[in-house]
Scaffold this motif. Structure first.
Motif, PDB file in Angstrom:
ATOM      1  N   TYR A 145       0.837  -1.202   0.000  1.00 20.72           N
ATOM      2  CA  TYR A 145       0.000   0.000   0.000  1.00 20.72           C
ATOM      3  C   TYR A 145       0.873   1.255   0.000  1.00 20.72           C
ATOM      4  CZ  TYR A 145      -3.643   3.311   1.454  1.00 20.72           C
ATOM      5  OH  TYR A 145      -4.510   4.374   1.530  1.00 20.72           O
ATOM      6  N   GLN A 146       1.909   1.253   0.825  1.00 20.09           N
ATOM      7  CA  GLN A 146       2.800   2.409   0.880  1.00 20.09           C
ATOM      8  C   GLN A 146       3.520   2.609  -0.446  1.00 20.09           C
ATOM      9  OE1 GLN A 146       3.111   4.680   3.500  1.00 20.09           O
ATOM     10  NE2 GLN A 146       4.112   5.768   1.819  1.00 20.09           N
ATOM     11  N   ASN A 147       3.973   1.523  -1.053  1.00 19.79           N
ATOM     12  CA  ASN A 147       4.624   1.619  -2.367  1.00 19.79           C
ATOM     13  C   ASN A 147       3.668   2.145  -3.422  1.00 19.79           C
ATOM     14  OD1 ASN A 147       7.068   0.620  -1.409  1.00 19.79           O
ATOM     15  ND2 ASN A 147       6.521  -1.516  -1.830  1.00 19.79           N
ATOM     16  N   MET A 148       2.420   1.706  -3.341  1.00 19.62           N
ATOM     17  CA  MET A 148       1.410   2.166  -4.282  1.00 19.62           C
ATOM     18  C   MET A 148       1.208   3.677  -4.182  1.00 19.62           C
ATOM     19  SD  MET A 148      -2.682   1.413  -4.160  1.00 19.62           S
ATOM     20  CE  MET A 148      -2.864   2.619  -2.824  1.00 19.62           C
ATOM     21  N   LEU A 149       1.091   4.181  -2.968  1.00 16.54           N
ATOM     22  CA  LEU A 149       0.880   5.612  -2.776  1.00 16.54           C
ATOM     23  C   LEU A 149       2.019   6.430  -3.376  1.00 16.54           C
ATOM     24  CD1 LEU A 149      -0.418   5.811   0.925  1.00 16.54           C
ATOM     25  CD2 LEU A 149      -1.769   5.996  -1.169  1.00 16.54           C
ATOM     26  N   THR A 150       3.198   5.893  -3.303  1.00 18.10           N
ATOM     27  CA  THR A 150       4.382   6.631  -3.745  1.00 18.10           C
ATOM     28  C   THR A 150       4.608   6.545  -5.249  1.00 18.10           C
ATOM     29  OG1 THR A 150       5.419   6.157  -1.606  1.00 18.10           O
ATOM     30  CG2 THR A 150       6.865   6.908  -3.386  1.00 18.10           C
ATOM     31  N   ASN A 151       4.298   5.390  -5.847  1.00 19.65           N
ATOM     32  CA  ASN A 151       4.753   5.135  -7.210  1.00 19.65           C
ATOM     33  C   ASN A 151       3.688   4.954  -8.282  1.00 19.65           C
ATOM     34  OD1 ASN A 151       7.563   4.972  -6.364  1.00 19.65           O
ATOM     35  ND2 ASN A 151       7.028   3.004  -5.415  1.00 19.65           N
ATOM     36  N   PHE A 152       2.502   4.544  -7.915  1.00 15.49           N
ATOM     37  CA  PHE A 152       1.521   4.093  -8.899  1.00 15.49           C
ATOM     38  C   PHE A 152       0.995   5.247  -9.753  1.00 15.49           C
ATOM     39  CE2 PHE A 152      -2.701   1.621  -9.534  1.00 15.49           C
ATOM     40  CZ  PHE A 152      -2.205   1.033 -10.675  1.00 15.49           C
ATOM     41  N   LYS A 153       0.984   5.054 -11.085  1.00 14.98           N
ATOM     42  CA  LYS A 153       0.493   6.068 -12.006  1.00 14.98           C
ATOM     43  C   LYS A 153      -0.461   5.445 -13.030  1.00 14.98           C
ATOM     44  CE  LYS A 153       2.759   9.429 -10.152  1.00 14.98           C
ATOM     45  NZ  LYS A 153       1.998  10.471  -9.387  1.00 14.98           N
ATOM     46  N   ILE A 154      -1.529   6.172 -13.322  1.00 16.84           N
ATOM     47  CA  ILE A 154      -2.554   5.715 -14.259  1.00 16.84           C
ATOM     48  C   ILE A 154      -2.797   6.800 -15.294  1.00 16.84           C
ATOM     49  CG2 ILE A 154      -4.993   5.078 -14.504  1.00 16.84           C
ATOM     50  CD1 ILE A 154      -4.839   3.993 -11.615  1.00 16.84           C
ATOM     51  N   PHE A 155      -2.747   6.416 -16.557  1.00 23.45           N
ATOM     52  CA  PHE A 155      -3.069   7.347 -17.640  1.00 23.45           C
ATOM     53  C   PHE A 155      -4.529   7.147 -18.042  1.00 23.45           C
ATOM     54  CE2 PHE A 155      -3.460   8.382 -22.182  1.00 23.45           C
ATOM     55  CZ  PHE A 155      -3.026   9.697 -22.170  1.00 23.45           C
ATOM     56  N   ILE A 156      -5.247   8.244 -18.207  1.00 20.92           N
ATOM     57  CA  ILE A 156      -6.665   8.184 -18.551  1.00 20.92           C
ATOM     58  C   ILE A 156      -6.860   8.711 -19.975  1.00 20.92           C
ATOM     59  CG2 ILE A 156      -8.993   8.942 -17.943  1.00 20.92           C
ATOM     60  CD1 ILE A 156      -8.027   9.327 -15.076  1.00 20.92           C
ATOM     61  N   TYR A 157      -7.376   7.873 -20.851  1.00 20.66           N
ATOM     62  CA  TYR A 157      -7.695   8.327 -22.204  1.00 20.66           C
ATOM     63  C   TYR A 157      -8.824   9.364 -22.143  1.00 20.66           C
ATOM     64  CZ  TYR A 157      -5.129   4.244 -24.033  1.00 20.66           C
ATOM     65  OH  TYR A 157      -4.168   3.310 -24.345  1.00 20.66           O
ATOM     66  N   THR A 158      -8.804  10.293 -23.080  1.00 21.72           N
ATOM     67  CA  THR A 158      -9.874  11.282 -23.173  1.00 21.72           C
ATOM     68  C   THR A 158     -11.091  10.635 -23.828  1.00 21.72           C
ATOM     69  OG1 THR A 158      -8.266  13.079 -23.412  1.00 21.72           O
ATOM     70  CG2 THR A 158     -10.548  13.530 -24.092  1.00 21.72           C
ATOM     71  N   PRO A 159     -12.247  10.635 -23.158  1.00 18.71           N
ATOM     72  CA  PRO A 159     -13.433  10.013 -23.764  1.00 18.71           C
ATOM     73  C   PRO A 159     -13.876  10.757 -25.013  1.00 18.71           C
ATOM     74  CG  PRO A 159     -14.018  11.203 -21.762  1.00 18.71           C
ATOM     75  CD  PRO A 159     -12.523  11.204 -21.834  1.00 18.71           C
TER      76      PRO A 159
ATOM     77  N   HIS B 177      -3.388   9.819 -11.054  1.00 17.72           N
ATOM     78  CA  HIS B 177      -3.650  10.240 -12.433  1.00 17.72           C
ATOM     79  C   HIS B 177      -2.436  10.973 -12.992  1.00 17.72           C
ATOM     80  CE1 HIS B 177      -6.292  12.862 -15.316  1.00 17.72           C
ATOM     81  NE2 HIS B 177      -5.521  11.999 -15.968  1.00 17.72           N
ATOM     82  N   THR B 178      -1.908  10.489 -14.098  1.00 18.72           N
ATOM     83  CA  THR B 178      -0.775  11.143 -14.750  1.00 18.72           C
ATOM     84  C   THR B 178      -1.163  11.565 -16.163  1.00 18.72           C
ATOM     85  OG1 THR B 178       1.512  10.891 -15.498  1.00 18.72           O
ATOM     86  CG2 THR B 178       0.137   8.916 -15.560  1.00 18.72           C
ATOM     87  N   GLN B 179      -0.594  12.690 -16.589  1.00 19.39           N
ATOM     88  CA  GLN B 179      -0.788  13.167 -17.961  1.00 19.39           C
ATOM     89  C   GLN B 179       0.249  12.584 -18.913  1.00 19.39           C
ATOM     90  OE1 GLN B 179      -3.371  14.954 -18.748  1.00 19.39           O
ATOM     91  NE2 GLN B 179      -4.094  15.420 -16.682  1.00 19.39           N
ATOM     92  N   ASP B 180       1.238  11.885 -18.358  1.00 20.15           N
ATOM     93  CA  ASP B 180       2.319  11.323 -19.170  1.00 20.15           C
ATOM     94  C   ASP B 180       2.131   9.808 -19.306  1.00 20.15           C
ATOM     95  OD1 ASP B 180       4.615  10.529 -20.425  1.00 20.15           O
ATOM     96  OD2 ASP B 180       5.989  11.233 -18.855  1.00 20.15           O
ATOM     97  N   PRO B 181       1.705   9.331 -20.456  1.00 19.33           N
ATOM     98  CA  PRO B 181       1.462   7.890 -20.618  1.00 19.33           C
ATOM     99  C   PRO B 181       2.735   7.053 -20.494  1.00 19.33           C
ATOM    100  CG  PRO B 181       1.330   9.013 -22.727  1.00 19.33           C
ATOM    101  CD  PRO B 181       1.416  10.087 -21.694  1.00 19.33           C
ATOM    102  N   ASN B 182       3.895   7.690 -20.685  1.00 13.12           N
ATOM    103  CA  ASN B 182       5.146   6.935 -20.622  1.00 13.12           C
ATOM    104  C   ASN B 182       5.523   6.533 -19.202  1.00 13.12           C
ATOM    105  OD1 ASN B 182       5.802   6.986 -23.464  1.00 13.12           O
ATOM    106  ND2 ASN B 182       6.204   9.179 -23.205  1.00 13.12           N
ATOM    107  N   GLU B 183       4.935   7.186 -18.199  1.00 13.05           N
ATOM    108  CA  GLU B 183       5.221   6.802 -16.829  1.00 13.05           C
ATOM    109  C   GLU B 183       4.082   5.990 -16.209  1.00 13.05           C
ATOM    110  OE1 GLU B 183       5.763  10.207 -14.327  1.00 13.05           O
ATOM    111  OE2 GLU B 183       3.618  10.697 -14.259  1.00 13.05           O
TER     112      GLU B 183
ATOM    113  N   LEU C 260      -0.754   1.594 -15.683  1.00 13.12           N
ATOM    114  CA  LEU C 260      -2.006   1.115 -16.255  1.00 13.12           C
ATOM    115  C   LEU C 260      -2.677   2.247 -17.024  1.00 13.12           C
ATOM    116  CD1 LEU C 260      -3.654  -1.026 -13.395  1.00 13.12           C
ATOM    117  CD2 LEU C 260      -2.300  -1.832 -15.332  1.00 13.12           C
ATOM    118  N   PHE C 261      -3.604   1.853 -17.924  1.00  6.04           N
ATOM    119  CA  PHE C 261      -4.320   2.813 -18.757  1.00  6.04           C
ATOM    120  C   PHE C 261      -5.820   2.613 -18.556  1.00  6.04           C
ATOM    121  CE2 PHE C 261      -0.207   2.062 -20.507  1.00  6.04           C
ATOM    122  CZ  PHE C 261       0.223   3.270 -21.043  1.00  6.04           C
ATOM    123  N   PHE C 262      -6.516   3.713 -18.282  1.00 10.29           N
ATOM    124  CA  PHE C 262      -7.951   3.658 -18.030  1.00 10.29           C
ATOM    125  C   PHE C 262      -8.724   4.100 -19.264  1.00 10.29           C
ATOM    126  CE2 PHE C 262     -11.736   5.953 -16.060  1.00 10.29           C
ATOM    127  CZ  PHE C 262     -12.516   4.807 -16.015  1.00 10.29           C
TER     128      PHE C 262
END
Length: 347
Positions: free
Chosen positions: A37-51, A75-81, A84-86
């Motif tokens: 959980y702690q690692n997730m808070l620090t590192n996890f990034k998700i790119f969201i496609y524009t509907p 939520h990240t604006q950079d898909p390269n980092e 996962l992709f939503f």
């Protein structure tokens, strides 16, 4: 809506230590959970496609998850980092339009083809069915589906898909659990929709150990929950009050006539020790036998774990550490390692 989620490493470590030190635990693996959980808070990034066009989820739980994700630090604006992709799309999207959407992702973006969508996820409150279209089939079989519990049989793939606990707008989460369950007035309590499993419910009505409330009568059921050892949940009926009941120490009993693998937070909670699954086809007599066979010692442990688990099933307008939003994100975090196919598969 808060735009950031506070990270409290010391708080999390203390919480984890307390969970490990005081058995029994409602978690499958407390140590692993809180470290990850702690690692997730620090590192996890998700790119969201524009509907393709703006839309809203009519389901409250799906809507709150979507809005929380949009404004979260995941939520990240950079898909390269991104890990996962939503893929956001309206629940009203037809199969043809959904196929076109996946085809556009395949043609216009480089990310889908790397894993055939295995590092993608989507929200569909009712879940999507299988389709003959190759694009929709890839989405169904490879991408992680997030739907709302309970899910229609066939619309959920265990070990891949995730369910959201329903959001009950009228729920009052009460942390105080009655100290003495032996004084409970009723063995089981059911808030009924007046339709689901009617024959089974009619049998229950004839037994004074069970209390049945018809939902449409809008009766206040808080005291009835507190005065009942078990809370009965018809899998195909109304389960929106499940979390409220669990918070009050009422052990959940899911009535279902098929294997069930779509309970919320299946990767986090030990549901086998938190509640019971009973088949409706056995009738009221069989249900009563199962409930009476639970020893007082075992029941006491179940109540403690039920109350503890309920804290992770609560929806907040502004997300809080370890709440249901973060637990769902945690389950996505566990799925971030994907298989990268050497070549495109055919179905």
């Amino acid at each position: 809506m808060a735009t950031t989620t506070p990270v409290f490493p010391l708080l999390l470590l203390l919480f984890a230590a307390a969970v490990v030190a005081v058995p029994p635990s409602p978690y499958l693996s407390p140590t692993t959970l809180f470290q990850n959980y702690q690692n997730m808070l620090t590192n996890f990034k998700i790119f969201i496609y524009t509907p393709a066009k703006p839309f809203t989820f009519q389901n409250p739980a799906a809507s709150l998850f979507y809005s929380s994700l949009l404004y979260s630090p995941f939520h990240t604006q950079d898909p390269n980092e991104a890990h996962l992709f939503f893929i956001p799309f309206s629940p009203e999207t037809s199969m043809r339009s959904l196929a076109r959407l996946v085809r556009d992702l395949r043609v216009n973006h480089p990310y889908w083809n790397r894993t055939l969508g295995a590092d993608h996820f989507f929200v569909s409150p009712a879940g999507i069915d299988y389709s003959a279209d190759r694009n929709v089939l890839e989405l169904k079989k490879n991408s992680v589906q997030i739907s709302v519990f309970p899910v229609i049989s066939g619309n959920f793939i265990p070990h891949k898909d995730i369910t959201l606990p329903p959001l009950n707008p009228a729920a009052r989460i009460i942390s105080a659990v009655p100290e003495n369950a032996s004084t409970s007035s009723f063995l089981g309590y059911l808030k009924w929709d007046g339709k689901t499993e009617s024959n089974f419910v009619e049998e229950l009505k004839e037994d004074g150990d069970f209390l049945i409330d018809i939902e449409r009568e809008l009766l206040d059921h808080v005291e009835k929950v507190k005065n009942s050892k078990f809370c009965l949940l018809l899998h195909a009926g109304d389960v929106a009050w499940m979390v409220e009941a669990m918070a009050m120490g009422c052990v959940p009993v899911v009535i279902v006539d098929r294997p069930i693998q779509d309970l919320p937070l299946m990767d986090v909670l030990r549901w086998s020790d938190l509640g019971l699954l009973v088949e409706a086809r056995g009738g009221a007599k069989r249900l009563k036998q199962v409930l009476n066979d639970v020893s007082e010692e075992k029941y006491g442990v179940m109540r403690e774990m039920t109350s503890a688990a309920s804290k992770h099933l609560v929806w907040n307008e502004e997300t809080q550490p370890l709440d249901v939003f973060h637990m769902v994100i945690y389950q996505l975090w566990l799925r971030r390692h994907t298989i990268r196919y050497a070549r495109r598969q055919s179905f």
